[in-house]
Design a protein around this motif. Structure first.
Motif, PDB file in Angstrom:
ATOM      1  N   PHE A   1       0.804  -1.220   0.000  1.00  0.00           N
ATOM      2  CA  PHE A   1       0.000   0.000   0.000  1.00  0.00           C
ATOM      3  C   PHE A   1       0.839   1.273   0.000  1.00  0.00           C
ATOM      4  CE2 PHE A   1      -3.500  -2.797   0.837  1.00  0.00           C
ATOM      5  CZ  PHE A   1      -4.563  -2.154   0.212  1.00  0.00           C
ATOM      6  N   GLU A   2       1.990   1.269   0.632  1.00  0.00           N
ATOM      7  CA  GLU A   2       2.828   2.476   0.655  1.00  0.00           C
ATOM      8  C   GLU A   2       3.351   2.802  -0.749  1.00  0.00           C
ATOM      9  OE1 GLU A   2       3.270   4.619   3.151  1.00  0.00           O
ATOM     10  OE2 GLU A   2       1.924   3.390   4.374  1.00  0.00           O
ATOM     11  N   THR A   3       3.848   1.793  -1.439  1.00  0.00           N
ATOM     12  CA  THR A   3       4.359   2.004  -2.797  1.00  0.00           C
ATOM     13  C   THR A   3       3.219   2.340  -3.750  1.00  0.00           C
ATOM     14  OG1 THR A   3       6.185   0.499  -2.378  1.00  0.00           O
ATOM     15  CG2 THR A   3       5.667   0.947  -4.679  1.00  0.00           C
ATOM     16  N   LEU A   4       2.085   1.651  -3.615  1.00  0.00           N
ATOM     17  CA  LEU A   4       0.934   1.951  -4.455  1.00  0.00           C
ATOM     18  C   LEU A   4       0.491   3.396  -4.250  1.00  0.00           C
ATOM     19  CD1 LEU A   4      -1.255   1.010  -6.445  1.00  0.00           C
ATOM     20  CD2 LEU A   4      -2.598   0.263  -4.457  1.00  0.00           C
ATOM     21  N   ALA A   5       0.500   3.848  -3.020  1.00  0.00           N
ATOM     22  CA  ALA A   5       0.098   5.226  -2.719  1.00  0.00           C
ATOM     23  C   ALA A   5       0.953   6.229  -3.489  1.00  0.00           C
ATOM     24  CB  ALA A   5       0.188   5.473  -1.215  1.00  0.00           C
ATOM     25  N   LYS A   6       2.252   5.972  -3.554  1.00  0.00           N
ATOM     26  CA  LYS A   6       3.140   6.865  -4.300  1.00  0.00           C
ATOM     27  C   LYS A   6       2.840   6.817  -5.792  1.00  0.00           C
ATOM     28  CE  LYS A   6       6.772   6.501  -0.899  1.00  0.00           C
ATOM     29  NZ  LYS A   6       7.976   5.776  -0.509  1.00  0.00           N
TER      30      LYS A   6
ATOM     31  N   LYS B   1      -2.037   8.993  -3.913  1.00  0.00           N
ATOM     32  CA  LYS B   1      -3.052   8.965  -2.858  1.00  0.00           C
ATOM     33  C   LYS B   1      -2.377   8.519  -1.576  1.00  0.00           C
ATOM     34  CE  LYS B   1      -6.544   9.718  -5.624  1.00  0.00           C
ATOM     35  NZ  LYS B   1      -7.218  10.981  -5.606  1.00  0.00           N
ATOM     36  N   SER B   2      -3.013   8.750  -0.452  1.00  0.00           N
ATOM     37  CA  SER B   2      -2.440   8.252   0.803  1.00  0.00           C
ATOM     38  C   SER B   2      -2.732   6.755   0.927  1.00  0.00           C
ATOM     39  CB  SER B   2      -3.030   9.006   1.996  1.00  0.00           C
ATOM     40  OG  SER B   2      -4.370   8.622   2.212  1.00  0.00           O
ATOM     41  N   SER B   3      -1.863   6.053   1.625  1.00  0.00           N
ATOM     42  CA  SER B   3      -2.090   4.618   1.806  1.00  0.00           C
ATOM     43  C   SER B   3      -3.361   4.381   2.619  1.00  0.00           C
ATOM     44  CB  SER B   3      -0.887   3.941   2.458  1.00  0.00           C
ATOM     45  OG  SER B   3      -0.659   4.450   3.746  1.00  0.00           O
ATOM     46  N   LYS B   4      -3.644   5.270   3.560  1.00  0.00           N
ATOM     47  CA  LYS B   4      -4.860   5.148   4.360  1.00  0.00           C
ATOM     48  C   LYS B   4      -6.104   5.255   3.464  1.00  0.00           C
ATOM     49  CE  LYS B   4      -6.989   7.011   8.516  1.00  0.00           C
ATOM     50  NZ  LYS B   4      -6.846   7.972   9.617  1.00  0.00           N
TER      51      LYS B   4
END
Length: 106
Positions: free
Chosen positions: A55-60, A64-67
Motif C-alpha cells: 500500500f505504501e508504494t501503491l500510494a506513491k 493517494k495516501s495509503s490510508k
C-alpha cells in the motif's frame, strides 16, 4: 497437531512464487466488478496489493495516501472509477501483465 497458516499469508506466499496465480486473482477481481460484485472484488484487489506492490508504494504510484487506498479497497469502500483505474494500472505494471477482457454470450 495440525499446522495452520493465516489465509492472507498463504495468498501472499502463493502470489510471490506463482505469477499465474497473481494474474488469476486480478482476472477474478475484474470479473467480479463486471458481474456486479464489487465488494468481493475490492477485497481480492486488497489481498493482491498486499502480496505485490504494497500500500505504501501503491500510494506513491497513484498519488493517494495509503490510508485512503485501504479505505477504498475495504468492503465498504467506494473508489471512483479514476482511482480504481489508477490502482489497476499500477497492479498491471507491477505484475507485468496485459488486461484483456473476453466477453462471452450468456
Amino acid at each position: 497437531m495440525a499446522l495452520t497458516r493465516d489465509f492472507k499469508e498463504t495468498v501472499i506466499a502463493r502470489v510471490q512464487r506463482d505469477p499465474a496465480f497473481a494474474q488469476a486473482l486480478l482476472d477474478e477481481a475484474l470479473t467480479l466488478f463486471l458481474n456486479g460484485e464489487p465488494d468481493t472484488a475490492k477485497l481480492i484487489l486488497r489481498d493482491l496489493v498486499n502480496a505485490t506492490v504494497g500500500f505504501e508504494t501503491l500510494a506513491k504510484k497513484v498519488h493517494k495516501s495509503s490510508k485512503s487506498l485501504h479505505r477504498m479497497l475495504s468492503r465498504s469502500g467506494n473508489p471512483t472509477m479514476g482511482n480504481l483505474s489508477a490502482i489497476l494500472v499500477a497492479l498491471k505494471k507491477t505484475l507485468r501483465v496485459d488486461i484483456r477482457m473476453v466477453i462471452k454470450a450468456a
